[in-house]
Motif scaffolding. Structure first.
Motif, PDB file in Angstrom:
ATOM      1  N   VAL B  61       8.126 -16.023   7.487  1.00 46.03           N
ATOM      2  CA  VAL B  61       6.916 -16.213   6.688  1.00 46.03           C
ATOM      3  C   VAL B  61       7.316 -16.833   5.348  1.00 46.03           C
ATOM      4  CG1 VAL B  61       6.905 -13.915   5.600  1.00 46.03           C
ATOM      5  CG2 VAL B  61       4.753 -15.147   5.929  1.00 46.03           C
ATOM      6  N   SER B  62       6.485 -17.776   4.867  1.00 45.49           N
ATOM      7  CA  SER B  62       6.685 -18.352   3.535  1.00 45.49           C
ATOM      8  C   SER B  62       5.478 -17.975   2.705  1.00 45.49           C
ATOM      9  CB  SER B  62       6.783 -19.874   3.605  1.00 45.49           C
ATOM     10  OG  SER B  62       7.847 -20.232   4.426  1.00 45.49           O
ATOM     11  N   VAL B  63       5.720 -17.471   1.504  1.00 46.31           N
ATOM     12  CA  VAL B  63       4.620 -16.879   0.763  1.00 46.31           C
ATOM     13  C   VAL B  63       4.789 -17.114  -0.733  1.00 46.31           C
ATOM     14  CG1 VAL B  63       5.822 -14.649   0.863  1.00 46.31           C
ATOM     15  CG2 VAL B  63       3.373 -14.677   0.511  1.00 46.31           C
ATOM     16  N   ARG B  64       3.663 -17.315  -1.426  1.00 51.38           N
ATOM     17  CA  ARG B  64       3.739 -17.535  -2.874  1.00 51.38           C
ATOM     18  C   ARG B  64       4.086 -16.227  -3.582  1.00 51.38           C
ATOM     19  NH1 ARG B  64      -1.338 -20.738  -2.502  1.00 51.38           N
ATOM     20  NH2 ARG B  64      -0.715 -22.925  -2.299  1.00 51.38           N
ATOM     21  N   ALA B  65       4.719 -16.385  -4.747  1.00 52.47           N
ATOM     22  CA  ALA B  65       5.322 -15.231  -5.424  1.00 52.47           C
ATOM     23  C   ALA B  65       4.310 -14.180  -5.852  1.00 52.47           C
ATOM     24  CB  ALA B  65       6.107 -15.710  -6.638  1.00 52.47           C
ATOM     25  N   GLY B  66       3.105 -14.601  -6.235  1.00 56.51           N
ATOM     26  CA  GLY B  66       2.153 -13.630  -6.758  1.00 56.51           C
ATOM     27  C   GLY B  66       1.422 -12.830  -5.693  1.00 56.51           C
ATOM     28  N   THR B  67       1.682 -13.135  -4.432  1.00 57.28           N
ATOM     29  CA  THR B  67       1.019 -12.413  -3.347  1.00 57.28           C
ATOM     30  C   THR B  67       1.344 -10.926  -3.420  1.00 57.28           C
ATOM     31  OG1 THR B  67       1.399 -14.380  -2.021  1.00 57.28           O
ATOM     32  CG2 THR B  67       0.667 -12.398  -0.843  1.00 57.28           C
ATOM     33  N   PRO B  68       0.328 -10.070  -3.406  1.00 59.64           N
ATOM     34  CA  PRO B  68       0.643  -8.639  -3.392  1.00 59.64           C
ATOM     35  C   PRO B  68       1.433  -8.290  -2.125  1.00 59.64           C
ATOM     36  CG  PRO B  68      -1.664  -8.998  -3.957  1.00 59.64           C
ATOM     37  CD  PRO B  68      -1.119 -10.317  -3.509  1.00 59.64           C
ATOM     38  N   LEU B  69       2.521  -7.583  -2.310  1.00 60.16           N
ATOM     39  CA  LEU B  69       3.385  -7.214  -1.191  1.00 60.16           C
ATOM     40  C   LEU B  69       2.593  -6.445  -0.137  1.00 60.16           C
ATOM     41  CD1 LEU B  69       6.325  -7.493  -0.425  1.00 60.16           C
ATOM     42  CD2 LEU B  69       6.819  -5.447  -1.760  1.00 60.16           C
ATOM     43  N   LYS B  70       1.668  -5.632  -0.619  1.00 53.83           N
ATOM     44  CA  LYS B  70       0.871  -4.807   0.299  1.00 53.83           C
ATOM     45  C   LYS B  70       0.042  -5.709   1.227  1.00 53.83           C
ATOM     46  CE  LYS B  70      -1.791  -0.521  -0.044  1.00 53.83           C
ATOM     47  NZ  LYS B  70      -2.445  -0.836   1.220  1.00 53.83           N
ATOM     48  N   GLU B  71      -0.576  -6.744   0.641  1.00 52.84           N
ATOM     49  CA  GLU B  71      -1.383  -7.650   1.473  1.00 52.84           C
ATOM     50  C   GLU B  71      -0.509  -8.379   2.493  1.00 52.84           C
ATOM     51  OE1 GLU B  71      -3.932 -10.429  -0.558  1.00 52.84           O
ATOM     52  OE2 GLU B  71      -4.782  -8.874  -1.861  1.00 52.84           O
ATOM     53  N   ASN B  73       2.364  -7.291   3.750  1.00 55.63           N
ATOM     54  CA  ASN B  73       2.756  -6.322   4.781  1.00 55.63           C
ATOM     55  C   ASN B  73       1.633  -6.097   5.790  1.00 55.63           C
ATOM     56  OD1 ASN B  73       5.251  -6.010   3.649  1.00 55.63           O
ATOM     57  ND2 ASN B  73       4.837  -4.042   2.680  1.00 55.63           N
ATOM     58  N   ASP B  74       0.395  -6.016   5.284  1.00 53.74           N
ATOM     59  CA  ASP B  74      -0.747  -5.788   6.184  1.00 53.74           C
ATOM     60  C   ASP B  74      -0.902  -6.953   7.160  1.00 53.74           C
ATOM     61  OD1 ASP B  74      -1.205  -3.423   4.911  1.00 53.74           O
ATOM     62  OD2 ASP B  74      -2.900  -4.132   3.702  1.00 53.74           O
ATOM     63  N   GLU B  75      -0.766  -8.174   6.620  1.00 47.40           N
ATOM     64  CA  GLU B  75      -0.913  -9.357   7.470  1.00 47.40           C
ATOM     65  C   GLU B  75       0.187  -9.401   8.539  1.00 47.40           C
ATOM     66  OE1 GLU B  75      -3.205 -11.479   7.857  1.00 47.40           O
ATOM     67  OE2 GLU B  75      -2.155 -12.948   9.118  1.00 47.40           O
ATOM     68  N   LEU B  76       1.400  -9.074   8.129  1.00 49.14           N
ATOM     69  CA  LEU B  76       2.507  -9.077   9.091  1.00 49.14           C
ATOM     70  C   LEU B  76       2.290  -7.995  10.143  1.00 49.14           C
ATOM     71  CD1 LEU B  76       5.549  -9.511   6.632  1.00 49.14           C
ATOM     72  CD2 LEU B  76       4.386 -11.283   7.955  1.00 49.14           C
ATOM     73  N   MET B  82       7.364  -7.270  10.451  1.00 48.77           N
ATOM     74  CA  MET B  82       7.621  -6.652   9.145  1.00 48.77           C
ATOM     75  C   MET B  82       8.787  -7.325   8.443  1.00 48.77           C
ATOM     76  SD  MET B  82       9.586  -3.199  10.373  1.00 48.77           S
ATOM     77  CE  MET B  82      11.122  -3.281  11.317  1.00 48.77           C
ATOM     78  N   ILE B  83       8.809  -7.179   7.119  1.00 53.32           N
ATOM     79  CA  ILE B  83      10.017  -7.501   6.346  1.00 53.32           C
ATOM     80  C   ILE B  83      10.854  -6.230   6.442  1.00 53.32           C
ATOM     81  CG2 ILE B  83      10.925  -7.971   4.045  1.00 53.32           C
ATOM     82  CD1 ILE B  83       8.385  -9.529   3.451  1.00 53.32           C
ATOM     83  N   ALA B  84      11.873  -6.275   7.294  1.00 58.14           N
ATOM     84  CA  ALA B  84      12.543  -5.031   7.675  1.00 58.14           C
ATOM     85  C   ALA B  84      13.141  -4.238   6.506  1.00 58.14           C
ATOM     86  CB  ALA B  84      13.591  -5.320   8.743  1.00 58.14           C
ATOM     87  N   PRO B  85      13.732  -4.863   5.485  1.00 59.11           N
ATOM     88  CA  PRO B  85      14.308  -4.061   4.393  1.00 59.11           C
ATOM     89  C   PRO B  85      13.248  -3.333   3.558  1.00 59.11           C
ATOM     90  CG  PRO B  85      15.285  -6.245   4.455  1.00 59.11           C
ATOM     91  CD  PRO B  85      14.078  -6.292   5.336  1.00 59.11           C
ATOM     92  N   ASP B  86      11.988  -3.690   3.730  1.00 59.01           N
ATOM     93  CA  ASP B  86      10.880  -2.876   3.252  1.00 59.01           C
ATOM     94  C   ASP B  86      10.939  -2.563   1.749  1.00 59.01           C
ATOM     95  OD1 ASP B  86       8.574  -1.535   3.748  1.00 59.01           O
ATOM     96  OD2 ASP B  86       9.518   0.298   4.508  1.00 59.01           O
TER      97      ASP B  86
END
Lengths: 518, 340
Positions: B61-71, B73-76, B82-86
């Motif tokens: 996944v490629s994502v802009r820096a300001g994206t809330p991590l929670k959002e 994670n939900d999309e993934l 998941m981003i395994a290292p969480d």
């Protein structure tokens, strides 16, 4: 300095491997015969045992090339380091006398990263080959850089452990070289590259500092110097000690072999396996020419009428492997495999892998020479890029055998040609460059695991903009201000990219107008 | 999901700072403690958000820096990935850029790797206000120095991270937590046995005399392993996200909190009656102290850092750290208050 072709040689591991891209470069930049630096030699002789210093032409000749045998240059002096003190002495002499330094491991690299300089010292690390510590309880081993990749796994086998990255040269390549190139292998999808498996190292800088990086902890508060040093192609320092993490040998392993009538179906199947949430230990693909060559060479029972095969290895505990193998088999059949067989016994798994591992030497029998490329692309582009390569193959009139790490999207097209035919050689070179540019356009990279070295230095200009290359140069200078370490490799100068014509102008502005480019 | 390209404004802010020799503090949601900035100006990445590219079959996944991590994670998670290292999400906040800049990993780190391990590429703005791309969106890539991973954990001292690409993993089919009563020493010894076997263990947490272990993977394997454990009970309410995000009651007070990491094979032995919680086979300890005096910790190569309500000892800057920083940011405009 001489440039010779691999086909006249018999000593190298990969004698058919010929790289061409930089042959012209080497010819254009022939340095004058080196004037021996008397002061430097005197200093070396004061600090090192005489047996460690090679200077006679017949002694240095074996070191004139690495695994990229088309590119050769005899080093002025070879030093066979046996201790950290020797390494530090060599670095000091290079610094004080401004002598270029190239560090070399086992010399199996495929991108010419260890090609020596005729006016420089070649520092050979293979004599530093002691395993310093095995901490089986914590699954780590600390070794000198000259230890071979496979020797680590051999040394810890009795304790039920192994070192995961397995480049195909693992019997000969050294862990120090693996660190320099961030070596991969067939199990990267699940177990990562060298970067993910090296946890600590000691590095000597040309300024005379010893850097102790990483260690046995799971994270560090400082900058991630290890990420910078792994894959830095010998340009930032000399690695003198490496600590790796070890894994328990998987209790169970199964290998599935699927045969397809269409190459693209096999590519789609790869995406299907990944989408289904499965992470195979290895997922490899071969096309018809590669299958036939491997089968003829190794006789392992590959279906020679198939357009493509997939090899999928699953490992782990028994329940997991059984469950995942059943899922993969279903997927393969539903995605168009006309035949699927499963190897469950270790000897059967080994047999299926043997064909894949023999693919390179097997391709060597199809033509006098081959040129192995190493681009990586997003997996969803596999079908399209293979079609492009096939069209190029028709256009250039040169055959290509495709063998690759499909799970990683890492292609190894082998361009078959005859190096004694100048025209074929020129075409193969052009063909290779076109494949790499195709990989960059598809959103990929010019090198997945072989490194840039000298072979792909021109393609770096198409992958990176001037400002990015400039940033690389500033990073390098943070560790080597005099730019004595592995000069001319891995990162092209801006001038070089400008000369090639493919200037990468970023956002309409020429970066750093104050810099000289021509 | 929030989405917007704020990169031109961010570049303009950096250009201005460069031109006028002013400093900039970089922030996302400001969710991490002890990162309070004192720069002349802030650059906030929170409006530069959204997923740039996500193809589940690529595991990238490629994502802009300001994206809330929670959002993110939900999309993934909707795609079973998941981003395994969480990385942690403190106070329900935290951006992707902040996660990369801090480089922190969650409870699964010893099994899934660290956040830097799964960073494949970044787009950044360096101290010359240049937009640069390093790495990419493919798993294997050895062209040029590995700058994207160097940015991970650099706390904004090399510049602004505009976007990042991550390698993803499929979420495990099942995840079970088993709980038992156990001293810290017993817990450490019990966990040591796990290291040399292939198990589905993917998390450990020990505090207040109880050991929690997470087993995750193929259902058949997880069941057979957890069934074989003795004197343990399944706990289906324990939340590993709460461990990760410091939402457990252990963290819910204002005492000074320290983060200590140990070499593999060592662990925090609680000798001073301090309150502590450990993860990662015992190699990561969160220690609460009654005063702002750092806890006394024994072992080799221990790194103790102040995490909350405590002041870190000033770190000295090494020659190479200072040069690296200058290589990215010659005028020293980014996060001058932070020393890495």
């Amino acid at each position: 300095m001489k440039v010779r072709h691999a086909s006249s040689e018999h000593s190298s591991l990969r004698r058919h491997q010929v790289a061409l891209n930089s042959t012209c470069f080497v010819l254009q930049h022939v340095k004058p015969i080196a004037v021996p630096n008397a002061v430097a030699l005197e200093l070396l002789r004061q600090e090192l045992p005489q047996s460690s210093i090679l200077i006679d032409r017949n002694e240095v000749e074996p070191f004139e090339t690495d695994g990229l045998t088309a590119i050769r240059e005899q080093p002025w002096v070879v030093v066979l380091a046996e201790t950290v003190a020797h390494v530090r002495s060599v670095l000091r002499v290079c610094r004080e006398c401004e002598v270029p330094l190239v560090t070399r491991g086992a010399g199996t690299g495929l991108s010419g990263g260890a090609r020596p300089n005729s006016d420089g010292i070649l520092l050979v690390m293979t004599k530093m080959n002691k395993i310093l510590d095995v901490d089986a309880a914590n699954c780590t081993a600390t070794v000198e850089p000259g230890v071979t990749n496979l020797a680590i796994s051999e040394a810890v086998k009795e304790g039920g452990l192994y070192y995961a990255p397995d480049p195909s040269s693992q019997i000969a390549c050294s862990i120090g070289g693996n660190v320099a190139e961030n070596a991969g292998g067939v199990h990267c999808l699940k177990y990562g590259l060298t970067l993910h498996n090296v946890i600590g190292m000691k590095v000597q800088t040309i300024e005379g500092d010893e850097l102790v990086l990483g260690g046995k902890s799971y994270d560090n508060a400082s900058y991630d110097y290890m990420a910078l040093f792994v894959g830095s192609e010998g340009m930032l320092g000399v690695v003198t000690e490496v600590t790796v993490q070890l894994l328990p040998i998987p209790a169970n392993q199964q290998v599935l072999l699927a045969a397809f009538n269409e190459l693209e179906r096999a590519g789609e199947c790869v995406a299907g396996i990944i989408s289904a949430g499965l992470v195979p230990a290895g997922l490899e693909m071969m096309d018809k020419l590669a299958i036939q060559a491997a089968e003829e060479y190794a006789g392992v029972g590959y279906p020679t009428d198939a357009e493509a095969i997939l090899l999928c290895e699953l490992d782990g505990c028994l329940e997991e492997v059984e469950q995942h193998a059943a899922s993969v088999e279903d997927l393969m059949r539903s995605r168009g495999a006309y035949d699927v067989s499963i190897a469950k016994e270790p000897k059967d798994c080994e047999r299926l892998w043997r064909g894949r591992k023999a693919a390179f030497p097997a391709a060597g029998r199809l033509a006098p020479d081959y040129y192995c490329m190493d681009g990586t692309i997003p997996r969803y582009e596999i079908g399209r890029v293979l079609r492009s390569i096939s069209k190029m193959s028709d256009r250039y009139g040169l055959s290509v055998a495709n063998v690759f790490h499909a799970g990683d999207g890492n292609l190894h097209p082998l361009i078959l040609f005859d190096a004694s035919d100048k025209e074929q050689m020129r075409k193969a070179e052009e063909f290779g460059g076109e494949i790499l540019e195709c990989c960059v356009l598809a959103g990929g990279t010019i090198t997945g695991e072989h490194g840039v070295g000298i072979e792909k230095i021109d393609q770096m200009c198409s992958q990176f903009s001037d400002v990015e290359l400039d940033q690389f140069h500033r990073l390098r200078e943070a560790f080597d201000q005099a730019k004595l370490m592995n000069p001319g490799k891995a990162i092209p100068t801006l001038a070089r990219c400008s000369e090639l014509g493919g200037m990468h102008v970023h956002r309409g502005a020429l970066p750093h107008p104050e810099l000289e480019r021509f | 999901m929030s989405s917007g390209d704020d990169s031109e404004q961010i570049v303009a802010a950096v250009e201005e700072a460069y031109r006028e020799d002013r400093c900039i503090a970089i922030m996302g949601h400001g969710s991490k403690p002890n990162t309070t900035a004192t720069g002349d100006a802030f650059v906030c990445t929170a409006d530069h958000s959204g997923i740039l590219e996500y193809r589940p079959s690529e595991l990238v996944v490629s994502v802009r820096a300001g994206t809330p991590l929670k959002e993110l994670n939900d999309e993934l998670a909707r795609n079973g990935q998941m981003i395994a290292p969480d990385p942690p999400i403190f106070n329900q906040r935290g951006t992707v850029g902040g996660a990369v800049a801090s480089g922190l990993s969650g409870p699964g780190r010893p099994w899934y790797g660290s956040l830097r391990d799964c960073v494949l590429g970044v787009e950044v703005i360096n101290g010359l206000a240049q937009r640069l791309n390093f790495g990419g969106r493919v798993i294997k890539n050895v062209a040029g120095f590995d700058v994207s991973r160097l940015y991970t954990g650099s706390w904004g001292t090399f510049g602004v991270i505009l976007s990042a690409s991550f390698k993803l993993l499929p979420m495990p089919e099942v995840s079970f937590t088993v709980e038992e009563e156990c001293s810290d020493i017993d817990a450490f010894q019990k966990l040591a046995d796990h290291r040399r076997e292939r198990t589905t263990l993917t998390g450990t947490c020990h505090f207040q005399g109880r050991l929690f272990r997470r087993f995750a993977g193929a259902e058949s394997a997880v069941r057979s392993e957890t069934d074989a454990l003795e004197n343990c009970e399944l706990n289906d309410t324990f939340s590993w996200a709460d461990v990760r995000d410091h939402e457990l009651s252990f963290f819910q007070d204002d005492m000074p909190l320290w983060r200590a990491t140990f070499d593999r094979g060592e662990f925090f032995e609680n000798v001073d009656d301090l309150s502590s919680l450990s993860e990662w086979y015992g190699s990561l300890a969160w220690i609460k102290t009654p005063t702002e005096t750092p806890p006394s910790v024994r072992g080799t190569n221990i790194q103790v850092s102040a995490f909350r309500n405590a002041v870190a000892t000033k770190r000295s800057v090494t020659k190479y750290a200072s040069r690296l920083r200058k290589a990215f940011d010659p005028k020293g405009i980014f996060n001058p208050h932070i020393v890495v």
